[in-house]
Write an enzyme that holds these catalytic residues in place. Structure first.
Site, PDB file in Angstrom:
ATOM      1  N   ASP A   1      19.183   2.524 -60.896  1.00 19.83           N
ATOM      2  CA  ASP A   1      18.517   1.217 -60.910  1.00 19.83           C
ATOM      3  C   ASP A   1      17.046   1.303 -61.308  1.00 19.83           C
ATOM      4  O   ASP A   1      16.410   0.275 -61.528  1.00 19.83           O
ATOM      5  CB  ASP A   1      18.555   0.584 -59.504  1.00 19.83           C
ATOM      6  CG  ASP A   1      19.901  -0.041 -59.188  1.00 19.83           C
ATOM      7  OD1 ASP A   1      20.734  -0.171 -60.100  1.00 19.83           O
ATOM      8  OD2 ASP A   1      20.121  -0.392 -58.009  1.00 19.83           O
TER       9      ASP A   1
ATOM     10  N   LYS B   1      15.195  -6.741 -56.587  1.00 11.51           N
ATOM     11  CA  LYS B   1      16.037  -7.285 -57.668  1.00 11.51           C
ATOM     12  C   LYS B   1      17.318  -7.886 -57.109  1.00 11.51           C
ATOM     13  O   LYS B   1      17.752  -7.550 -55.998  1.00 11.51           O
ATOM     14  CB  LYS B   1      16.396  -6.203 -58.691  1.00 11.51           C
ATOM     15  CG  LYS B   1      17.172  -4.985 -58.169  1.00 11.51           C
ATOM     16  CD  LYS B   1      18.676  -5.141 -58.008  1.00 11.51           C
ATOM     17  CE  LYS B   1      19.357  -3.828 -57.590  1.00 11.51           C
ATOM     18  NZ  LYS B   1      20.732  -3.989 -57.085  1.00 11.51           N
TER      19      LYS B   1
HETATM   20  O1  C5P Z   1      21.984   6.580 -59.366  1.00  9.08           O
HETATM   21  P1  C5P Z   1      21.947   6.413 -57.871  1.00  9.08           P
HETATM   22  O2  C5P Z   1      21.477   7.649 -57.155  1.00  9.08           O
HETATM   23  O3  C5P Z   1      21.210   5.206 -57.437  1.00  9.08           O
HETATM   24  O4  C5P Z   1      23.454   6.174 -57.420  1.00  9.08           O
HETATM   25  C1  C5P Z   1      23.838   6.217 -56.067  1.00  9.08           C
HETATM   26  C2  C5P Z   1      25.359   6.360 -55.997  1.00  9.08           C
HETATM   27  O5  C5P Z   1      25.977   5.168 -56.469  1.00  9.08           O
HETATM   28  C3  C5P Z   1      25.925   7.463 -56.860  1.00  9.08           C
HETATM   29  O6  C5P Z   1      25.938   8.680 -56.179  1.00  9.08           O
HETATM   30  C4  C5P Z   1      27.318   6.954 -57.148  1.00  9.08           C
HETATM   31  O7  C5P Z   1      28.166   7.213 -56.049  1.00  9.08           O
HETATM   32  C5  C5P Z   1      27.142   5.454 -57.213  1.00  9.08           C
HETATM   33  N1  C5P Z   1      26.974   4.928 -58.583  1.00  9.08           N
HETATM   34  C6  C5P Z   1      28.041   4.933 -59.458  1.00  9.08           C
HETATM   35  N2  C5P Z   1      27.901   4.424 -60.710  1.00  9.08           N
HETATM   36  C7  C5P Z   1      26.732   3.889 -61.113  1.00  9.08           C
HETATM   37  C8  C5P Z   1      25.621   3.854 -60.239  1.00  9.08           C
HETATM   38  C9  C5P Z   1      25.779   4.378 -58.968  1.00  9.08           C
HETATM   39  O8  C5P Z   1      29.135   5.418 -59.110  1.00  9.08           O
HETATM   40  N3  C5P Z   1      26.610   3.383 -62.343  1.00  9.08           N
END
Ligand code: C5P
Length: 299
Positions: free
Chosen positions: A140, A8
């Site tokens: 995501d 993406k």
């Molecule tokens: O949700 P995911 O595990 O992919 O997110 C990875 C990191 O990205 C989280 O631990 C956080 O630090 C950051 N993040 C965030 N806000 C979001 C998505 C991701 O702070 N909306």
């Protein structure tokens, strides 16, 4: 069963101030591109989920989101009847989407595994159940259940499909550098860049889907560029060089390190990619935007 998992781009990404749970509120227009990981599913030893991946540096156990997605669907299956044993699975993963690149490769693998194991095991899970499992796997992942083009809100898990962008192709610049997402968000907070998204009016994305590349590109933003370029100034230099060479704006996808721009026609994107590839030290390629995914799992 063989399934393809597309990468993406975040065509547009606005980021708010961190919430109490540490995640950031987002407003993002996401769209798939024709750069695919490939996953194969074959029956495995009862009760076992095994992954083999052609990239030895990536984890092949439960730390891999593709395995976690299969485990999540497996956890929803009815308990095995006596003597029948739990379903097993062997997953083969051929990685083409670079990791730590802001292209959502791991998340796309996970979303496709949710859909594929649901079919493979005839689990019969509803779209809303799959969306709930997706949100539990990562911010995501839910987007990829709504591909090829959608507006994502919340921490990314609130997804509303939108028409595909009018440009046919994206030019991708892949610098081969791993950007750690949590570090980019931390620097974003240190730089106090968080916006009050609730107070801002949203762009008319439906209208934007009608714009050609020349009119769409100047409207695109990514609030994570400033912190990413602060962490890795060379990436900012690469972006400036690419903008100068191509004569059009170049954006970063997600938390980096991939950069992209858009073209109305594939031929123009391919020609520009060939030229830029000779000038910068990064992999440059032209790919179709919002491609059809043709594999063993019908949409
Ligand atoms: O949700 P995911 O595990 O992919 O997110 C990875 C990191 O990205 C989280 O631990 C956080 O630090 C950051 N993040 C965030 N806000 C979001 C998505 C991701 O702070 N909306």
């Amino acid at each position: 069963m063989r399934v393809l998992a597309p990468a993406k781009l975040n065509l547009f990404l606005r980021v708010g101030r961190p919430r109490e749970d540490g995640f950031h509120p987002l407003l993002s227009w996401m769209c798939t591109v024709a750069l695919f990981d490939s996953l194969s599913l074959t029956p495995g030893r009862a009760g076992q989920i095994d992954l083999s991946c052609d990239r030895p540096d990536l984890p092949a156990d439960f730390r891999n989101l593709a395995v976690r997605a299969a485990l999540a669907v497996g956890g929803e299956l009815a308990p095995p009847r006596e003597g029948s044993g739990r379903a097993g699975l062997r997953i083969g993963l051929a990685k083409r989407i670079p990791a730590g690149a802001g292209l959502g490769g791991g998340s796309s693998d996970a979303a496709r595994m949710l859909e594929a194991t649901n079919a493979f095991w005839q689990a019969g899970l509803s779209r809303s159940k799959l969306a709930e499992l997706a949100a539990g796997l990562g911010s995501d992942v839910p987007f990829f259940l709504h591909r090829p083009s959608a507006i994502c809100r919340g921490r990314g898990e609130l997804v509303a499909a939108v028409g595909r962008p009018r440009p046919e192709a994206a030019l991708l610049i892949l610098p081969g550098r791993h950007m750690p997402t949590p570090a980019v968000y931390r620097r974003f907070d240190e730089m106090r860049l968080g916006r009050d998204l609730e107070a801002e009016s949203e762009p008319d994305f439906a209208e934007w889907t009608r714009l050609d590349a020349g009119r769409l590109l100047p409207r695109l933003v990514n609030d994570l560029e400033a912190p990413a370029f602060d962490i890795d100034p060379q990436l900012g230099v690469l972006r400036a060089d690419a903008e100068q060479s191509l004569g059009r704006s170049v954006r970063m996808s997600g938390s980096g390190s991939s950069l992209f721009t858009l073209y109305d026609r594939m031929e123009a994107a391919a020609e520009a990619a060939g030229e830029l590839g000779r000038r910068v030290s990064a992999e440059v390629m032209a790919v179709q935007l919002a491609p059809q995914v043709e594999d063993d799992l019908p949409d």
